[in-house]
Design an enzyme around this catalytic site. Structure first.
Site, PDB file in Angstrom:
ATOM      1  N   CYS A  72       0.828  -1.203   0.000  1.00  0.00           N
ATOM      2  CA  CYS A  72       0.000   0.000   0.000  1.00  0.00           C
ATOM      3  C   CYS A  72       0.864   1.256   0.000  1.00  0.00           C
ATOM      4  O   CYS A  72       1.772   1.400   0.814  1.00  0.00           O
ATOM      5  CB  CYS A  72      -0.915   0.009   1.216  1.00  0.00           C
ATOM      6  SG  CYS A  72      -1.897   1.516   1.383  1.00  0.00           S
ATOM      7  N   CYS A  83      -6.340  -2.733   5.646  1.00  0.00           N
ATOM      8  CA  CYS A  83      -5.674  -3.958   5.181  1.00  0.00           C
ATOM      9  C   CYS A  83      -4.975  -4.653   6.341  1.00  0.00           C
ATOM     10  O   CYS A  83      -3.768  -4.485   6.555  1.00  0.00           O
ATOM     11  CB  CYS A  83      -4.687  -3.647   4.068  1.00  0.00           C
ATOM     12  SG  CYS A  83      -5.486  -3.095   2.551  1.00  0.00           S
ATOM     13  N   CYS A 173      -5.530   3.712  -2.910  1.00  0.00           N
ATOM     14  CA  CYS A 173      -5.885   2.493  -2.194  1.00  0.00           C
ATOM     15  C   CYS A 173      -5.834   1.331  -3.171  1.00  0.00           C
ATOM     16  O   CYS A 173      -6.397   1.400  -4.264  1.00  0.00           O
ATOM     17  CB  CYS A 173      -7.280   2.608  -1.578  1.00  0.00           C
ATOM     18  SG  CYS A 173      -7.824   1.085  -0.755  1.00  0.00           S
ATOM     19  N   GLN A 301     -22.882  -7.702  -3.270  1.00  0.00           N
ATOM     20  CA  GLN A 301     -21.556  -8.229  -2.958  1.00  0.00           C
ATOM     21  C   GLN A 301     -20.481  -7.290  -3.507  1.00  0.00           C
ATOM     22  O   GLN A 301     -20.579  -6.820  -4.638  1.00  0.00           O
ATOM     23  CB  GLN A 301     -21.382  -9.629  -3.548  1.00  0.00           C
ATOM     24  CG  GLN A 301     -22.228 -10.706  -2.884  1.00  0.00           C
ATOM     25  CD  GLN A 301     -21.690 -11.128  -1.520  1.00  0.00           C
ATOM     26  OE1 GLN A 301     -20.659 -10.636  -1.061  1.00  0.00           O
ATOM     27  NE2 GLN A 301     -22.399 -12.032  -0.865  1.00  0.00           N
ATOM     28  N   GLU A 351     -36.820 -10.454   2.730  1.00  0.00           N
ATOM     29  CA  GLU A 351     -35.811  -9.427   3.021  1.00  0.00           C
ATOM     30  C   GLU A 351     -36.469  -8.304   3.818  1.00  0.00           C
ATOM     31  O   GLU A 351     -37.609  -7.910   3.542  1.00  0.00           O
ATOM     32  CB  GLU A 351     -35.231  -8.882   1.714  1.00  0.00           C
ATOM     33  CG  GLU A 351     -34.395  -7.633   1.825  1.00  0.00           C
ATOM     34  CD  GLU A 351     -33.213  -7.772   2.743  1.00  0.00           C
ATOM     35  OE1 GLU A 351     -32.977  -6.855   3.551  1.00  0.00           O
ATOM     36  OE2 GLU A 351     -32.513  -8.805   2.656  1.00  0.00           O
ATOM     37  N   ASP A 409     -28.327 -16.347   3.664  1.00  0.00           N
ATOM     38  CA  ASP A 409     -27.222 -15.391   3.493  1.00  0.00           C
ATOM     39  C   ASP A 409     -27.408 -14.266   4.511  1.00  0.00           C
ATOM     40  O   ASP A 409     -27.689 -13.120   4.163  1.00  0.00           O
ATOM     41  CB  ASP A 409     -27.218 -14.842   2.067  1.00  0.00           C
ATOM     42  CG  ASP A 409     -26.002 -13.963   1.792  1.00  0.00           C
ATOM     43  OD1 ASP A 409     -25.070 -13.957   2.618  1.00  0.00           O
ATOM     44  OD2 ASP A 409     -25.983 -13.276   0.754  1.00  0.00           O
ATOM     45  N   CYS A 436     -20.469 -14.586   5.984  1.00  0.00           N
ATOM     46  CA  CYS A 436     -19.303 -13.698   5.986  1.00  0.00           C
ATOM     47  C   CYS A 436     -18.582 -13.746   7.316  1.00  0.00           C
ATOM     48  O   CYS A 436     -17.660 -12.961   7.547  1.00  0.00           O
ATOM     49  CB  CYS A 436     -19.716 -12.265   5.641  1.00  0.00           C
ATOM     50  SG  CYS A 436     -20.902 -11.544   6.782  1.00  0.00           S
TER      51      CYS A 436
END
EC number: 2.1.1.190
Length: 498
Positions: A72, A83, A173, A301, A351, A409, A436
């Site tokens: 970076c 990061c 970035c 996503q 949802e 999900d 996730c």
């Protein structure tokens, strides 16, 4: 017994989500910043608890073969917290994430030897994010008590320093799209030239709060969302022109500019009201041959290249033949369910975000998909309601009750227990769980095991290179009564053979 200030040597065996190395000294976990898996480090303990300790790095005695200098050139050296794995090379990151998924399924999911397939990584793990969220700080002038006017400093458009709300200005970035960085520079220049202030949570004053940039890699379209503490931006036409020019020079097309009104002192990034001020209300992305409209408030996503791999794995695990009813929970704008619709009999999505449901219905229409329907509400509330429906003309309830495959999900917190119980009542043949957070996935796998489902396998997908996050697609299958009988007989014979 270890004490604060003690010096010892530890081998780094793991890493936290925040990028701290984790080693062991006589069985005690020791967290060491600036180390990576495979390092042998000389450290000094700075805080000692009963079963773990924190330490500062004194020396790398033997560097890991995967240790590297951070690539970076933007905010890492300034303290940007984005990061976490910047010192670990990409093969090392993939190996670490795959190991962490396996370890959490074993430890938290009560699985002895879970099948975890090789992680799906990227060929080019840079500039992959299609959504950037930049907090904005300082800039403009402020009036203090007594009418004293003073400059608030140069505006910073970047990312939060680790474990703080201090904004690190970031001009480059390696994760964000070129369009996002161009938009950030345009806003930075506009704020300087027009003396625009940024929101300060300490004083609850200032205009600019966040800059959000959504980039559709498949079409080149860009949406800019300006989150403000007010009703409008002075000289907004100038800002729009600057954004348009900067994004065009980066090789993309600005198609939508939206104001998001957020006047409350809350940690949420977005307020409830969106006001389009230029262009369209949505942009269009193409994934796997399907077109999806993305609005300011909708979730999508963040890594389109890896999203195609993730959805392909979902379809593989769902094993649809055209005869199955599919229940898509936490469906967002419908992307996963719609990618499965061609081989499903019917798809029903649930949802809680109203705008996402509107987007999902519109996405079905855009793609000519007629076998998908959507329900707005919390999944843990709507699913039990649909299961309890006695209306013979309620087609959605009928489809839900006969679902053969359930797609999960959920957000990072995982599924609520009442939702999993309702899924168990539906009794689908297969559950495909997209997570996730491997820890909450493992917890939910254990709960689903109690409801009659066995974990079959999982495939990690590296959606977030250079960070500690990883996405996982898992397959669970319903244990039939005959299967349970066979297992019981095996146990009675002194063997356990599922």
């Amino acid at each position: 017994m270890f004490e604060k200030g003690q010096i010892c040597t530890v081998e780094i065996m793991d890493m936290s989500d925040q990028g701290q190395g984790i080693g062991r000294a006589d069985g005690m976990a020791v967290f060491v910043p600036d180390t990576v898996v495979g390092d042998l480090a000389r450290v000094q303990l700075t805080k000692v608890k009963k079963s773990y300790a924190f330490a500062k790095l004194l020396e790398i005695e033997e560097p890991s073969p995967h240790r590297m200098e951070p690539l970076c050139e933007g905010g890492f050296q300034k303290g940007c917290g984005g990061c976490a794995l910047a010192r670990l090379d990409y093969p090392g990151q993939l190996a670490l994430k795959e190991k962490q998924v396996r370890d959490k399924l074993c430890r938290l999911g009560d699985l002895a030897a879970p099948i975890v397939n090789q992680i799906l990584g990227m060929d080019d793990p840079f500039h992959y994010r299609n959504k950037a969220q930049f907090p904005v700080s300082t800039g403009g002038v402020i009036t203090r008590k007594g009418g004293i006017v003073e400059a608030a400093g140069d505006p910073a458009v970047g990312f939060f320093r680790a474990k703080s709300h201090e904004v690190v200005d970031c001009e480059r970035c390696m994760l964000q799209s070129p369009a996002a960085m161009a938009a950030a520079e345009a806003l930075r220049q506009f704020m300087k030239e027009d003396h625009i202030t940024a929101w300060d949570e300490r004083w609850e004053r200032g205009l600019m709060r966040h800059l959000i940039v959504k980039t559709a890699f498949g079409t080149g379209e860009v949406m800019v969302v300006l989150v403000i503490n007010g009703k409008g931006i002075p000289n907004a036409a100038k800002l729009i022109e600057m954004l348009d020019s900067a994004i065009y020079e980066a090789g993309f097309s600005l198609e939508s500019v939206v104001l998001n009104i957020h006047k409350k002192k809350t940690p949420e990034i977005l307020g409830e009201t969106c006001v389009p001020i230029a262009g369209k209300q949505t942009i269009t992305e193409v994934i796997g041959g399907l077109s999806f409209e993305i609005s300011a408030m909708s979730f999508f996503q963040v890594n389109p290249a890896q999203t195609e791999k993730l959805y392909a794995k979902v379809r593989e695990y769902a094993a649809l033949t055209g005869e199955e009813n599919v229940l898509d929970l936490y469906c967002g704008i419908g992307t996963i369910g719609l990618s499965c619709a061609a081989k499903a009999r019917q798809v029903v999505g649930i949802e809680s975000v109203r705008q996402a449901v509107l987007d999902a219905n519109r996405n079905a229409v855009i793609n000519g998909i007629v076998n998908a329907r959507y329900v707005c509400g919390k999944a843990e509330e709507e699913l039990p309601r649909l299961l309890a429906s006695t209306d013979p003309e309620d087609d959605i309830a009928r489809i839900v009750r006969s679902a053969d495959v359930v797609l999960l999900d959920p957000p990072r917190a995982g599924c609520r227990p009442e939702l999993l119980e309702a899924v168990g009542e539906v009794a689908p043949e297969r559950i495909v769980y997209v997570s996730c957070d491997p820890a909450t996935l493992a917890r939910d796998v254990r709960l689903l095991g109690d409801l009659g489902y066995t974990f079959m396998e999982a495939t990690p997908v590296d959606m977030f290179p250079w960070t500690g996050a990883v996405e996982v697609v898992s397959l669970l299958s319903r244990i039939k009564t005959s299967d349970k009988v066979e297992v019981k007989m095996d146990i009675e014979d002194g063997e356990v053979t599922p």
